[in-house]
Design a protein around this motif. Structure first.
Motif, PDB file in Angstrom:
ATOM      1  N   GLN A 166       8.778 126.780 -57.281  1.00  0.00           N
ATOM      2  CA  GLN A 166       8.140 125.663 -57.992  1.00  0.00           C
ATOM      3  C   GLN A 166       8.423 124.313 -57.317  1.00  0.00           C
ATOM      4  O   GLN A 166       7.621 123.396 -57.400  1.00  0.00           O
ATOM      5  N   PHE A 167       9.565 124.219 -56.626  1.00  0.00           N
ATOM      6  CA  PHE A 167       9.883 122.924 -56.012  1.00  0.00           C
ATOM      7  C   PHE A 167       8.970 122.611 -54.833  1.00  0.00           C
ATOM      8  O   PHE A 167       8.651 121.455 -54.576  1.00  0.00           O
ATOM      9  N   GLY A 168       8.536 123.638 -54.128  1.00  0.00           N
ATOM     10  CA  GLY A 168       7.553 123.435 -53.064  1.00  0.00           C
ATOM     11  C   GLY A 168       6.275 122.842 -53.638  1.00  0.00           C
ATOM     12  O   GLY A 168       5.658 121.941 -53.057  1.00  0.00           O
ATOM     13  N   LYS A 169       5.920 123.328 -54.821  1.00  0.00           N
ATOM     14  CA  LYS A 169       4.691 122.849 -55.456  1.00  0.00           C
ATOM     15  C   LYS A 169       4.837 121.412 -55.937  1.00  0.00           C
ATOM     16  O   LYS A 169       3.957 120.575 -55.727  1.00  0.00           O
ATOM     17  N   VAL A 170       5.951 121.136 -56.586  1.00  0.00           N
ATOM     18  CA  VAL A 170       6.135 119.778 -57.114  1.00  0.00           C
ATOM     19  C   VAL A 170       6.206 118.769 -55.966  1.00  0.00           C
ATOM     20  O   VAL A 170       5.605 117.691 -56.043  1.00  0.00           O
ATOM     21  N   ILE A 171       6.883 119.124 -54.904  1.00  0.00           N
ATOM     22  CA  ILE A 171       6.985 118.199 -53.770  1.00  0.00           C
ATOM     23  C   ILE A 171       5.612 117.959 -53.148  1.00  0.00           C
ATOM     24  O   ILE A 171       5.199 116.810 -52.907  1.00  0.00           O
ATOM     25  N   THR A 172       4.868 119.035 -52.931  1.00  0.00           N
ATOM     26  CA  THR A 172       3.518 118.894 -52.373  1.00  0.00           C
ATOM     27  C   THR A 172       2.675 117.980 -53.257  1.00  0.00           C
ATOM     28  O   THR A 172       2.017 117.038 -52.776  1.00  0.00           O
ATOM     29  N   ALA A 173       2.693 118.236 -54.549  1.00  0.00           N
ATOM     30  CA  ALA A 173       1.878 117.452 -55.473  1.00  0.00           C
ATOM     31  C   ALA A 173       2.341 115.997 -55.503  1.00  0.00           C
ATOM     32  O   ALA A 173       1.515 115.070 -55.503  1.00  0.00           O
ATOM     33  N   TYR A 174       3.643 115.804 -55.495  1.00  0.00           N
ATOM     34  CA  TYR A 174       4.161 114.433 -55.540  1.00  0.00           C
ATOM     35  C   TYR A 174       3.712 113.638 -54.316  1.00  0.00           C
ATOM     36  O   TYR A 174       3.261 112.496 -54.423  1.00  0.00           O
ATOM     37  N   LYS A 176       1.142 114.072 -52.544  1.00  0.00           N
ATOM     38  CA  LYS A 176      -0.304 113.848 -52.528  1.00  0.00           C
ATOM     39  C   LYS A 176      -0.743 112.855 -53.607  1.00  0.00           C
ATOM     40  O   LYS A 176      -1.539 111.972 -53.368  1.00  0.00           O
ATOM     41  N   TRP A 177      -0.218 113.046 -54.815  1.00  0.00           N
ATOM     42  CA  TRP A 177      -0.776 112.266 -55.937  1.00  0.00           C
ATOM     43  C   TRP A 177       0.242 111.444 -56.722  1.00  0.00           C
ATOM     44  O   TRP A 177      -0.117 110.732 -57.643  1.00  0.00           O
ATOM     45  N   GLY A 178       1.491 111.569 -56.394  1.00  0.00           N
ATOM     46  CA  GLY A 178       2.502 110.911 -57.228  1.00  0.00           C
ATOM     47  C   GLY A 178       2.957 109.577 -56.670  1.00  0.00           C
ATOM     48  O   GLY A 178       2.560 109.172 -55.581  1.00  0.00           O
ATOM     49  N   ARG A 197      -1.215 119.746 -62.230  1.00  0.00           N
ATOM     50  CA  ARG A 197      -2.304 119.331 -61.337  1.00  0.00           C
ATOM     51  C   ARG A 197      -2.311 120.198 -60.077  1.00  0.00           C
ATOM     52  O   ARG A 197      -3.364 120.587 -59.585  1.00  0.00           O
ATOM     53  N   PHE A 198      -1.121 120.492 -59.575  1.00  0.00           N
ATOM     54  CA  PHE A 198      -1.038 121.348 -58.389  1.00  0.00           C
ATOM     55  C   PHE A 198      -1.795 122.657 -58.624  1.00  0.00           C
ATOM     56  O   PHE A 198      -2.596 123.083 -57.799  1.00  0.00           O
ATOM     57  N   GLU A 211       0.943 124.955 -48.098  1.00  0.00           N
ATOM     58  CA  GLU A 211       1.775 123.752 -47.952  1.00  0.00           C
ATOM     59  C   GLU A 211       3.029 123.865 -48.810  1.00  0.00           C
ATOM     60  O   GLU A 211       4.133 123.533 -48.358  1.00  0.00           O
ATOM     61  N   ALA A 212       2.837 124.320 -50.037  1.00  0.00           N
ATOM     62  CA  ALA A 212       3.981 124.438 -50.952  1.00  0.00           C
ATOM     63  C   ALA A 212       4.999 125.429 -50.390  1.00  0.00           C
ATOM     64  O   ALA A 212       6.208 125.172 -50.403  1.00  0.00           O
ATOM     65  N   ARG A 213       4.497 126.547 -49.895  1.00  0.00           N
ATOM     66  CA  ARG A 213       5.403 127.553 -49.321  1.00  0.00           C
ATOM     67  C   ARG A 213       6.180 126.980 -48.140  1.00  0.00           C
ATOM     68  O   ARG A 213       7.370 127.225 -47.971  1.00  0.00           O
ATOM     69  N   ALA A 214       5.471 126.173 -47.333  1.00  0.00           N
ATOM     70  CA  ALA A 214       6.140 125.562 -46.176  1.00  0.00           C
ATOM     71  C   ALA A 214       7.286 124.648 -46.644  1.00  0.00           C
ATOM     72  O   ALA A 214       8.347 124.605 -46.033  1.00  0.00           O
ATOM     73  N   TRP A 215       7.048 123.961 -47.755  1.00  0.00           N
ATOM     74  CA  TRP A 215       8.122 123.088 -48.291  1.00  0.00           C
ATOM     75  C   TRP A 215       9.326 123.901 -48.752  1.00  0.00           C
ATOM     76  O   TRP A 215      10.468 123.485 -48.588  1.00  0.00           O
ATOM     77  N   VAL A 216       9.036 125.063 -49.333  1.00  0.00           N
ATOM     78  CA  VAL A 216      10.155 125.906 -49.784  1.00  0.00           C
ATOM     79  C   VAL A 216      11.009 126.305 -48.590  1.00  0.00           C
ATOM     80  O   VAL A 216      12.248 126.219 -48.629  1.00  0.00           O
TER      81      VAL A 216
END
Ligand code: ARG
Length: 566
Positions: A166-174, A176-178, A197-198, A211-216
């Motif tokens: 989930q942190f990969g997702k939150v970081i990606t979303a942040y 982009k849109w945060g 939103r993600f 992208e999210a997976r890459a962040w993980v």
């Protein structure tokens, strides 16, 4: 005095049956009119070649001949011998003990020298503390208190869900849109919005998932930018959780979340491999549990990422090394039963004898009558809103019943939150809890407020009568059934606490509290406590003092406050 044991010894002399068997056989009849303890004679029938009622008659007569003072009667009723205690001796015995030990009455050393790790509450970072974690928090807190009371050496751990995809997702979303300003203002809610939103956007554009997976992967490799964001999210989440813990009056010995084991999992994987337990399956690494009728336990994803079980296995190894636990208790919702069964089995297969001390303590759901709860918004019921609503409703009741009460806000907080806690702890934990404000805030029902009110009533009697610890009492004045019923419940209380610990069931204490509050109210309605006769007044007040102490001990073991005025 241990009455059951004393009785077993007497029966052992008469029957030559082993003491252990007798202790098992002697029971407390549900209806005290049938005796305070009873012994069924069925077992003796075969050996003695006599009908059980005949044996009961003979045994009763035999015991009556050499009756000890504390036993007022041994009476045969059908196949049973029913035993009645001498009320005055019993009153003297129980009251003396409680008033001497006071807050320590029932405190036992059974747990001495035993280390217990308790893993509870454990909310997930960047997600609101929702009602799903309420069960773990409340049950965990109560078991924590019960075990400490019994002398166990407890280490409580808040194992935050602070690692994972989930942190990969939150970081990606942040990114982009945060914005920082926005999250500083909105906290966890803002992070949840980004997360939601993600998922919406990823449905349209699957590249986001990559992208999210890459962040993980970057996080697991110690990427600075990613970790800085992650730290920030953890910090702001924990700050919000701490506000709740403060309201629940609780702290943890340790906050060791899943992330704590990042970088330590290679050793676990290596160990599993050495022991020949790892297998490849579709590129992933698993431990096959087919033989134990469970799906495989996933250790590594095909991209090398670790999983929830990998972290839990590593955490258990670490806790054993650090705390040498005899028991490690995990309190979570029942939907995780399989997860725990799987990784416990893996540790057992690894050959660790201590794996038998791992215990999962699951509990049922909160069920909400639809539309009844005004805090219901979407699917997540936030704990903070729930507490606020409980407190507001309690405040309204206090305004109506006792508008002149001092410090109404504090009392409303103690009683409102207490009502929620008690409601969860009043049933067998695996049962679903049906959520109803009317039921849980009913001051005359089997509720938290009812027990707290009995405690406050006892306090006010003690205050009015200017009770002092050196008051002497005359047990001969406490022989009525109403007093005896109160004392019996208090006498049984310590055993109920030990039972609650052994079965991981705080409800056994909650039930005992309601029984005591009811018995006390009955006593109170039948007997005027603050009479002119000094001896009688001091004696009744001593009984009230014992009730007050016991209610307080019990409430505290459930994690509830015991207000002195309500
Ligand atoms: N964070 C998890 C959840 O909310 C609970 C963790 C329970 N403890 C553990 N060691 N797995 O579902």
């Amino acid at each position: 005095m241990d009455y059951k044991k004393a009785l077993a010894e007497i029966i052992a002399k008469c029957t030559k049956l082993p003491l252990e068997d007798l202790l098992q056989a002697i029971e407390a009849p549900a209806d005290p009119k049938l005796g305070h303890l009873a012994f069924p004679c069925f077992r003796l029938a075969k050996e003695m070649k006599k009908a059980p009622p005949v044996i009961a008659g003979e045994l009763a007569a035999q015991i009556t001949e050499n009756c000890p003072p504390w036993l007022s009667e041994a009476r045969a009723t059908g196949p049973y011998v029913n035993f009645f205690f001498d009320h005055a001796i019993f009153a003297d015995d129980v009251l003396t003990e409680v008033l001497q030990k006071r807050e320590d009455y029932g405190r036992a050393g059974v747990g001495k020298g035993q280390n217990v790790v308790m893993d509870y509450s454990s909310p997930n970072i960047a997600k609101p503390f929702h009602v799903g974690h309420l069960g773990s928090t409340i049950i965990g807190l109560s078991l924590d208190k019960i075990y400490r009371f019994l002398g166990y050496n407890v280490t409580s751990i808040n194992y935050l869900g602070d690692w994972g995809t989930q942190f990969g997702k939150v970081i990606t979303a942040y990114l982009k849109w945060g914005s920082k300003e926005e999250i500083d203002k909105t906290g966890i809610d803002g992070l949840v919005e980004l997360y939601v939103r993600f998922h919406e956007e990823a449905d349209k554009d699957p590249k986001l998932d990559d992208e999210a997976r890459a962040w993980v992967v970057r996080l697991e490799n110690g990427d600075e930018e990613g970790l800085a964001l992650w730290h920030w999210f953890v910090g702001l989440s924990v700050a919000e959780y701490k506000k709740l813990y403060k309201r629940l009056n609780m702290t943890f010995d340790l906050w060791g979340g899943e992330s704590h084991y990042n970088g330590k999992m290679d050793t676990t994987v290596e160990l599993l491999r050495e022991k020949g337990l790892l297998q490849e399956s579709d590129g992933a690494q698993i431990v096959d549990l087919d033989e134990y009728k469970m799906p495989p336990c996933l250790i590594l994803r095909s991209d090398g990422g670790t999983l929830y079980p990998t972290r839990d296995i590593t955490a258990a190894l670490d806790r054993q090394a650090q705390f040498k636990f005899d028991k490690c208790l995990y309190i979570t919702g029942q939907e995780q039963i399989l997860h725990f069964a799987q990784f416990f089995k893996v540790l057992e297969l690894m050959g660790y004898p201590w794996a038998s001390g791992l215990v999962h303590i699951p509990y049922g759901l909160f069920r909400f009558e639809h539309g009844k709860l005004s805090t219901r918004r979407g699917d997540v019921i936030k704990m903070e809103e729930l507490l606020d609503e409980a407190v507001a409703k309690t405040k309204a009741i206090i305004e109506e019943k006792n508008p002149n009460l001092a410090d109404k806000d504090t009392v409303a907080e103690q009683v409102g939150i207490g009502a929620l806690i008690f409601n969860k702890l009043y049933t067998n934990r695996i049962k679903d809890t049906v959520f109803s404000w009317e039921l849980m805030l009913n001051f005359d029902g089997e509720t938290g407020p009812y027990v707290q009110y009995a405690h406050a009533r006892a306090c006010s009697v003690l205050e009015k009568g200017e009770y002092s610890k050196d008051f002497e009492f005359d047990p001969a004045l406490l022989t009525e059934d109403e007093a005896f019923d109160v004392l019996r419940i208090i006498y049984d209380f310590p055993a109920k606490i030990e039972d609650a610990a052994a079965k991981y069931e705080p409800f056994m204490i909650a039930r005992q509290l309601v029984a005591l509050a009811q018995a006390f109210n009955t006593y109170y309605h039948h007997h005027i406590v603050l009479v002119d006769d000094e001896k009688l007044r001091r004696t009744s007040m001593s009984l009230v003092a014992a009730v007050q102490l016991q209610l307080k001990i019990g409430l505290e073991l459930l994690g509830m406050a015991a207000p002195v005025k309500m």
